[in-house]
Design a protein around this motif. Sequence first.
Motif, short mmCIF file in Angstrom:
data_model
loop_
_atom_site.label_atom_id
_atom_site.label_comp_id
_atom_site.label_asym_id
_atom_site.label_seq_id
_atom_site.Cartn_x
_atom_site.Cartn_y
_atom_site.Cartn_z
N ARG A 162 -6.83 1.08 -0.67
CA ARG A 162 -5.91 0.83 0.44
C ARG A 162 -5.77 -0.66 0.71
N PRO B 119 -4.11 7.34 -2.99
CA PRO B 119 -3.46 6.14 -2.48
C PRO B 119 -3.51 5.03 -3.53
N TYR C 147 0.87 -1.18 0.00
CA TYR C 147 0.00 0.00 0.00
C TYR C 147 0.90 1.23 0.00
N PRO D 278 0.69 5.07 0.51
CA PRO D 278 -0.14 6.24 0.85
C PRO D 278 0.40 7.48 0.14
#
Length: 126
Positions: free
Chosen positions: A89, A68, A61, A63
Amino acid sequence: MTTDDSRVSLRRMLRRLTASEAEIEAQELLRVSAESGGMPAGQCRGGQLVSVAGRLRTVVYTPRTNLPTLEADLYDGSDVVTLVWLGRRHIAGIEPGRHLTARGRVALRDDRKVIYNPYYELEPSR
């Protein structure tokens, strides 16, 4: 069995006995990918609409403030295709070691093969 057939069988057996674990895994993944109707990732080119099948090696993942992303490296024994889901996410079932088939258009990013927001089908756990 003819002499030629026995030679081929012997060569195949010797190759399997002397192959590394990684080579055996790659051969198995290529076989499973072909059975799933996937194109070998090593043959995929930018702009092609493809179906690839293999095992997820990594899932990360990332960010970002504006968008994202969830990225997963799919390995089929010939090459890696990075699957990128924008704005996500987490996706249930998308985890390292999971087998799946992904479909989409191949893009090139930093000389890596990428499919953005692929359609995917999770394979049963092995």
